[in-house]
Design a protein around this motif. Structure first.
Motif, mmCIF file in Angstrom:
data_model
loop_
_atom_site.group_PDB
_atom_site.id
_atom_site.type_symbol
_atom_site.label_atom_id
_atom_site.label_comp_id
_atom_site.label_asym_id
_atom_site.label_seq_id
_atom_site.Cartn_x
_atom_site.Cartn_y
_atom_site.Cartn_z
ATOM 1 N N ALA B 93 0.841 -1.201 0.000
ATOM 2 C CA ALA B 93 0.000 0.000 0.000
ATOM 3 C C ALA B 93 0.880 1.257 0.000
ATOM 4 C CB ALA B 93 -0.931 -0.005 1.213
ATOM 5 N N ILE B 94 1.938 1.225 0.773
ATOM 6 C CA ILE B 94 2.860 2.375 0.814
ATOM 7 C C ILE B 94 3.531 2.535 -0.556
ATOM 8 C CG2 ILE B 94 4.956 3.307 1.875
ATOM 9 C CD1 ILE B 94 4.171 1.732 4.438
ATOM 10 N N GLN B 95 3.954 1.403 -1.118
ATOM 11 C CA GLN B 95 4.591 1.388 -2.442
ATOM 12 C C GLN B 95 3.678 2.024 -3.507
ATOM 13 O OE1 GLN B 95 7.623 -0.102 -2.972
ATOM 14 N NE2 GLN B 95 7.703 0.039 -5.198
ATOM 15 N N TRP B 97 1.074 4.009 -3.141
ATOM 16 C CA TRP B 97 0.851 5.434 -2.900
ATOM 17 C C TRP B 97 2.062 6.249 -3.320
ATOM 18 C CZ3 TRP B 97 3.259 9.102 0.217
ATOM 19 C CH2 TRP B 97 2.587 10.325 0.336
ATOM 20 N N SER B 98 3.250 5.776 -2.951
ATOM 21 C CA SER B 98 4.460 6.566 -3.227
ATOM 22 C C SER B 98 4.749 6.623 -4.726
ATOM 23 C CB SER B 98 5.658 6.029 -2.439
ATOM 24 O OG SER B 98 5.989 4.735 -2.844
ATOM 25 N N GLU B 99 4.420 5.542 -5.449
ATOM 26 C CA GLU B 99 4.637 5.575 -6.904
ATOM 27 C C GLU B 99 3.675 6.533 -7.594
ATOM 28 O OE1 GLU B 99 4.740 1.517 -8.268
ATOM 29 O OE2 GLU B 99 6.715 1.214 -7.394
ATOM 30 N N LYS B 100 2.472 6.648 -7.042
ATOM 31 C CA LYS B 100 1.498 7.572 -7.644
ATOM 32 C C LYS B 100 1.798 9.035 -7.319
ATOM 33 C CE LYS B 100 -3.439 8.448 -8.181
ATOM 34 N NZ LYS B 100 -4.810 8.048 -7.798
ATOM 35 N N TRP B 101 2.240 9.280 -6.098
ATOM 36 C CA TRP B 101 2.251 10.659 -5.606
ATOM 37 C C TRP B 101 3.605 11.313 -5.369
ATOM 38 C CZ3 TRP B 101 -2.012 13.372 -6.013
ATOM 39 C CH2 TRP B 101 -3.247 12.728 -5.977
ATOM 40 N N MET B 102 4.659 10.514 -5.270
ATOM 41 C CA MET B 102 5.937 11.137 -4.884
ATOM 42 C C MET B 102 6.784 11.496 -6.099
ATOM 43 S SD MET B 102 5.642 11.258 -1.593
ATOM 44 C CE MET B 102 7.182 11.301 -0.686
#
Lengths: 102, 102
Positions: B93-95, B97-102
């Motif tokens: 889930a963290i992965q 999110w971070s690929e979409k937003w960071m």
């Protein structure tokens, strides 16, 4: 998924989520916009200074915005952005795991 | 889900996941058992002392076990338990999110 390679984006996300109180503050704000004192009321052990620091960092990384309503007295609320609300999946995954295992 | 109420289990999970390097160490161990120096090799900025501390805490909360193989020289590996492997959903889930937003 290849866990052997470290992804810098992942590290940045962990850095945001891993700071003291971050998870709880985001969880409170997933319930909708909140005033400083409302957030404090739900996380009584957190100091004003800590919340102020987290708010500043959340604004910097774009997961939260500060909204000022020109009323008398002025009303200031903190609200998650779309990026911030995207953390709901992360929060839920943590919730599910902790309910099963802790 | 009611985010306004703070769940102690959630707080404990955040506490484990939120400590420095925790997320990355778990991510490395999701790839399978690893020796101390293998973990270190994948997270070069982490000190020996920090890894030793995290290993001790992970054992205490039951997400990781230390396995000693009586070979010559002795081989020691660290492995996630079922509880530890359950964190894969959180890591993913963290992965995402971070690929979409960071």
């Amino acid at each position: 998924m290849d866990y052997s390679k470290m992804c810098p984006k992942y590290e940045l996300a962990i850095d945001i989520l891993g700071k003291k109180w971050s998870g709880l503050i985001i969880r409170v704000l997933l319930g909708g916009p909140r005033r400083f004192k409302d957030i404090k009321a739900q996380i009584p052990e957190m100091s004003d200074r800590m919340l102020t620091e987290r708010i500043r960092e959340f604004e910097e990384v774009g997961i939260m915005v500060r909204k000022v309503y020109p009323e008398t007295p002025v009303r200031i609320e903190y609200e998650l952005t779309e990026k911030g609300r995207g953390l709901e999946g992360v929060i839920e995954a943590i919730q599910e795991w902790s309910e099963k295992w802790m």
